[in-house]
Design a protein around this motif. Structure first.
Motif, PDB file in Angstrom:
ATOM      1  N   UNK A 280     -17.603  58.625   1.013  1.00 43.39           N
ATOM      2  CA  UNK A 280     -17.869  59.845   0.253  1.00 43.39           C
ATOM      3  C   UNK A 280     -17.887  61.034   1.202  1.00 43.39           C
ATOM      4  N   UNK A 281     -16.974  61.964   0.998  1.00 38.99           N
ATOM      5  CA  UNK A 281     -16.937  63.188   1.786  1.00 38.99           C
ATOM      6  C   UNK A 281     -17.939  64.163   1.187  1.00 38.99           C
ATOM      7  N   UNK A 282     -19.165  64.098   1.677  1.00 38.21           N
ATOM      8  CA  UNK A 282     -20.263  64.874   1.110  1.00 38.21           C
ATOM      9  C   UNK A 282     -20.000  66.365   1.234  1.00 38.21           C
ATOM     10  N   UNK A 283     -19.477  66.772   2.375  1.00 33.97           N
ATOM     11  CA  UNK A 283     -19.145  68.172   2.620  1.00 33.97           C
ATOM     12  C   UNK A 283     -17.976  68.201   3.593  1.00 33.97           C
ATOM     13  N   UNK A 284     -17.536  69.385   3.962  1.00 35.41           N
ATOM     14  CA  UNK A 284     -16.434  69.497   4.918  1.00 35.41           C
ATOM     15  C   UNK A 284     -16.764  68.781   6.219  1.00 35.41           C
ATOM     16  N   UNK A 285     -18.029  68.810   6.610  1.00 37.40           N
ATOM     17  CA  UNK A 285     -18.431  68.238   7.900  1.00 37.40           C
ATOM     18  C   UNK A 285     -18.961  66.812   7.803  1.00 37.40           C
ATOM     19  N   UNK A 286     -19.513  66.413   6.655  1.00 36.93           N
ATOM     20  CA  UNK A 286     -20.277  65.167   6.561  1.00 36.93           C
ATOM     21  C   UNK A 286     -19.606  64.147   5.654  1.00 36.93           C
ATOM     22  N   UNK A 287     -19.549  62.888   6.118  1.00 39.91           N
ATOM     23  CA  UNK A 287     -19.041  61.776   5.313  1.00 39.91           C
ATOM     24  C   UNK A 287     -19.990  60.594   5.449  1.00 39.91           C
ATOM     25  N   UNK A 288     -20.148  59.837   4.357  1.00 40.82           N
ATOM     26  CA  UNK A 288     -21.001  58.647   4.325  1.00 40.82           C
ATOM     27  C   UNK A 288     -20.174  57.481   3.790  1.00 40.82           C
ATOM     28  N   UNK A 289     -20.278  56.316   4.442  1.00 34.76           N
ATOM     29  CA  UNK A 289     -19.512  55.142   4.045  1.00 34.76           C
ATOM     30  C   UNK A 289     -20.419  53.928   3.906  1.00 34.76           C
ATOM     31  N   UNK A 290     -20.234  53.170   2.823  1.00 36.42           N
ATOM     32  CA  UNK A 290     -20.948  51.904   2.617  1.00 36.42           C
ATOM     33  C   UNK A 290     -19.920  50.823   2.330  1.00 36.42           C
ATOM     34  N   UNK A 291     -20.115  49.631   2.902  1.00 31.91           N
ATOM     35  CA  UNK A 291     -19.141  48.560   2.706  1.00 31.91           C
ATOM     36  C   UNK A 291     -19.803  47.201   2.819  1.00 31.91           C
ATOM     37  N   UNK A 292     -19.187  46.221   2.133  1.00 31.25           N
ATOM     38  CA  UNK A 292     -19.647  44.832   2.153  1.00 31.25           C
ATOM     39  C   UNK A 292     -18.456  43.946   2.479  1.00 31.25           C
ATOM     40  N   UNK A 293     -18.675  42.964   3.370  1.00 32.52           N
ATOM     41  CA  UNK A 293     -17.642  42.028   3.794  1.00 32.52           C
ATOM     42  C   UNK A 293     -18.182  40.606   3.609  1.00 32.52           C
ATOM     43  N   UNK A 295     -17.035  36.315   4.177  1.00 31.53           N
ATOM     44  CA  UNK A 295     -16.064  35.334   4.676  1.00 31.53           C
ATOM     45  C   UNK A 295     -16.589  33.934   4.470  1.00 31.53           C
ATOM     46  N   UNK A 296     -15.671  33.017   4.184  1.00 35.51           N
ATOM     47  CA  UNK A 296     -16.006  31.616   3.988  1.00 35.51           C
ATOM     48  C   UNK A 296     -15.014  30.769   4.771  1.00 35.51           C
ATOM     49  N   UNK A 297     -15.519  29.873   5.639  1.00 32.15           N
ATOM     50  CA  UNK A 297     -14.670  29.024   6.469  1.00 32.15           C
ATOM     51  C   UNK A 297     -14.811  27.568   6.056  1.00 32.15           C
ATOM     52  N   UNK A 298     -13.705  26.812   6.146  1.00 27.80           N
ATOM     53  CA  UNK A 298     -13.752  25.402   5.755  1.00 27.80           C
ATOM     54  C   UNK A 298     -14.318  24.521   6.868  1.00 27.80           C
ATOM     55  N   UNK A 299     -14.270  23.218   6.656  1.00 22.68           N
ATOM     56  CA  UNK A 299     -14.775  22.215   7.601  1.00 22.68           C
ATOM     57  C   UNK A 299     -16.260  22.424   7.905  1.00 22.68           C
ATOM     58  N   UNK A 300     -17.000  22.817   6.850  1.00 23.25           N
ATOM     59  CA  UNK A 300     -18.452  22.904   6.955  1.00 23.25           C
ATOM     60  C   UNK A 300     -18.994  24.124   7.638  1.00 23.25           C
ATOM     61  N   UNK A 301     -18.141  25.123   7.928  1.00 26.48           N
ATOM     62  CA  UNK A 301     -18.602  26.290   8.679  1.00 26.48           C
ATOM     63  C   UNK A 301     -19.303  27.342   7.832  1.00 26.48           C
ATOM     64  N   UNK A 302     -19.451  27.102   6.556  1.00 25.62           N
ATOM     65  CA  UNK A 302     -20.278  27.965   5.717  1.00 25.62           C
ATOM     66  C   UNK A 302     -19.686  29.333   5.462  1.00 25.62           C
ATOM     67  N   UNK A 303     -20.569  30.270   5.113  1.00 25.36           N
ATOM     68  CA  UNK A 303     -20.126  31.613   4.776  1.00 25.36           C
ATOM     69  C   UNK A 303     -21.100  32.641   5.338  1.00 25.36           C
ATOM     70  N   UNK A 304     -20.631  33.875   5.405  1.00 24.72           N
ATOM     71  CA  UNK A 304     -21.464  34.966   5.902  1.00 24.72           C
ATOM     72  C   UNK A 304     -21.124  36.236   5.142  1.00 24.72           C
ATOM     73  N   UNK A 305     -22.123  37.123   5.028  1.00 27.72           N
ATOM     74  CA  UNK A 305     -21.934  38.419   4.372  1.00 27.72           C
ATOM     75  C   UNK A 305     -22.438  39.511   5.306  1.00 27.72           C
ATOM     76  N   UNK A 306     -21.623  40.538   5.470  1.00 27.27           N
ATOM     77  CA  UNK A 306     -21.949  41.676   6.325  1.00 27.27           C
ATOM     78  C   UNK A 306     -22.134  42.916   5.459  1.00 27.27           C
ATOM     79  N   UNK A 307     -23.289  43.587   5.618  1.00 29.16           N
ATOM     80  CA  UNK A 307     -23.575  44.830   4.906  1.00 29.16           C
ATOM     81  C   UNK A 307     -23.574  45.973   5.924  1.00 29.16           C
ATOM     82  N   UNK A 308     -22.893  47.067   5.599  1.00 29.00           N
ATOM     83  CA  UNK A 308     -22.809  48.186   6.545  1.00 29.00           C
ATOM     84  C   UNK A 308     -23.045  49.520   5.847  1.00 29.00           C
ATOM     85  N   UNK A 309     -23.594  50.462   6.601  1.00 27.03           N
ATOM     86  CA  UNK A 309     -23.790  51.840   6.141  1.00 27.03           C
ATOM     87  C   UNK A 309     -23.524  52.748   7.327  1.00 27.03           C
ATOM     88  N   UNK A 310     -22.651  53.762   7.156  1.00 26.17           N
ATOM     89  CA  UNK A 310     -22.246  54.599   8.272  1.00 26.17           C
ATOM     90  C   UNK A 310     -22.140  56.055   7.834  1.00 26.17           C
TER      91      UNK A 310
END
Length: 377
Positions: A280-293, A295-310
């Protein structure tokens, strides 16, 4: 008079040559500070170069050859601007020469380096491949590089273009590296379509191990990635999917002792990775970003979730402040790190206070935050 005329003629020729050729010095410096917990040994404050993006400097230029064709070159080095040292070889990021024509496209050859086609996935990443982003849950697979390479990019047709790469091993065996510690053949193709509200891209690339096999899903594997953006006024929406495949992966090929991991866990041969986010480009100078990632790996390696805010704040056209916070949650048989750490167990040695990777224990989380400043020139 003759001498004066000759001098004027030489000056005119020099001016014309200067107008037909150009060389540009460019670069950027990114320095900051970070705090991370859940890493081997506990937590750490550290001064870092390149958390938002790598620090680098380079030279690029062109010479007009006539008929719309130009000869082009690029030399680029990556730096650690916290200690002044080179990161890798002198021109490890780029060392290419080629030709470009608006009607026929662009051809390059040499060390494609950081221009390896998988790195174009930054265009689908809400966090633009910052420290916590698209590369975290695939342990840096999107940071692949390519040497001894050839690249061709088509002209753009109504918003659509294609780009292809092929890298030789310079070895008697077509797919294998010349040394046991090297990287085998790489190749890939990308299609990008830009339309009024955003863009969409598909990238397929292959990176082989030293023996020519796909033997490490996070380093030497096939990758198929698709994603894009949609723009609604000041808001950019991002979404993407990536599938990694390494059918020849074994515990030995990824450097893990068989039986050393939790029960049922062995070297993964497949990873599915999805993400979405918004900037979100809040203003000409300021931007805020939120994202979620995720991943799931086979052979029993499970899954993980990454939450980010920038967030970023522009001080000028060339200088900005940045910050990002990240939290990664691992399932009981996953130990992915916030940053692109190598596959394997947390092997922290309390005696020497060292570890060969940044992984937490299986099933444990990591948290981190960093801030800094980037200047571009």
């Amino acid at each position: 008079m003759k001498e004066t005329a000759l001098a004027l003629s030489l000056l005119a020729m020099a001016a014309a040559a200067q107008a037909q050729s150009s060389v540009t010095l460019y670069g950027r410096i990114d320095n900051g500070i970070q705090f991370e917990s859940g890493i081997p040994g506990g937590h750490a404050w550290s001064a870092q170069s390149g958390n938002f993006g790598c620090s680098w400097w380079g030279l690029q230029g062109s010479e007009d050859l006539g008929g719309g064709t130009a000869a082009i070159f690029q030399l680029e080095s990556q730096l650690n601007t916290m200690n002044g040292q080179l990161e890798g070889n002198l021109f490890g990021r780029h060392a290419t020469i080629g030709f470009t024509n608006p009607s026929y496209g662009t051809f390059k050859m040499g060390n494609i380096g950081a221009g390896e086609i998988s790195q174009d996935s930054w265009g689908t990443d809400p966090q633009l491949m910052q420290r916590y982003g698209i590369s975290s849950l695939v342990r840096g697979r999107n940071w692949a590089s390519a040497a001894n390479a050839f690249e061709y990019q088509t002209p753009t047709w109504s918003g659509l273009y294609f780009r292809g790469q092929y890298a030789l091993t310079n070895n008697t065996s077509w797919n294998t590296a010349a040394t046991s510690t090297g990287q085998g053949r790489t190749n890939g193709i990308e299609g990008v379509y830009t339309f009024g509200m955003g863009d969409f891209r598909v990238i397929y690339d292959e990176v082989r191990g030293a023996d020519g096999a796909f033997n490490d899903v996070y380093n030497h594997s096939r990758s198929l990635l698709a994603g894009g953006t949609l723009v609604f006024g000041p808001v950019h929406l991002y979404a993407g999917y990536q599938h990694l495949n390494a059918p020849n992966a074994t515990d030995a090929s990824v450097g893990v002792t068989p039986g050393s991991q939790p029960g049922g866990v062995s070297a993964p041969t497949s990873v599915d990775h999805e993400w979405f986010g918004a900037a979100w480009q809040v203003s000409t100078a300021t931007a805020v970003t939120a994202a979620l990632y995720h991943a799931n790996a086979n052979h029993g390696n499970g899954n993980a979730t990454l939450y980010t805010l920038a967030a970023t704040y522009n001080l000028s056209k060339r200088t900005f402040l940045y910050t990002e916070a990240g939290y990664i949650h691992n399932s009981s048989t996953s130990n992915l790190a916030l940053y692109d750490s190598a596959y394997g167990n947390n092997n922290f040695d309390p005696v020497t206070n060292t570890a060969s990777n940044g992984n937490p224990n299986y099933g444990h989380s990591q948290e981190g935050i960093f801030a800094g400043v980037m200047h571009q020139f």
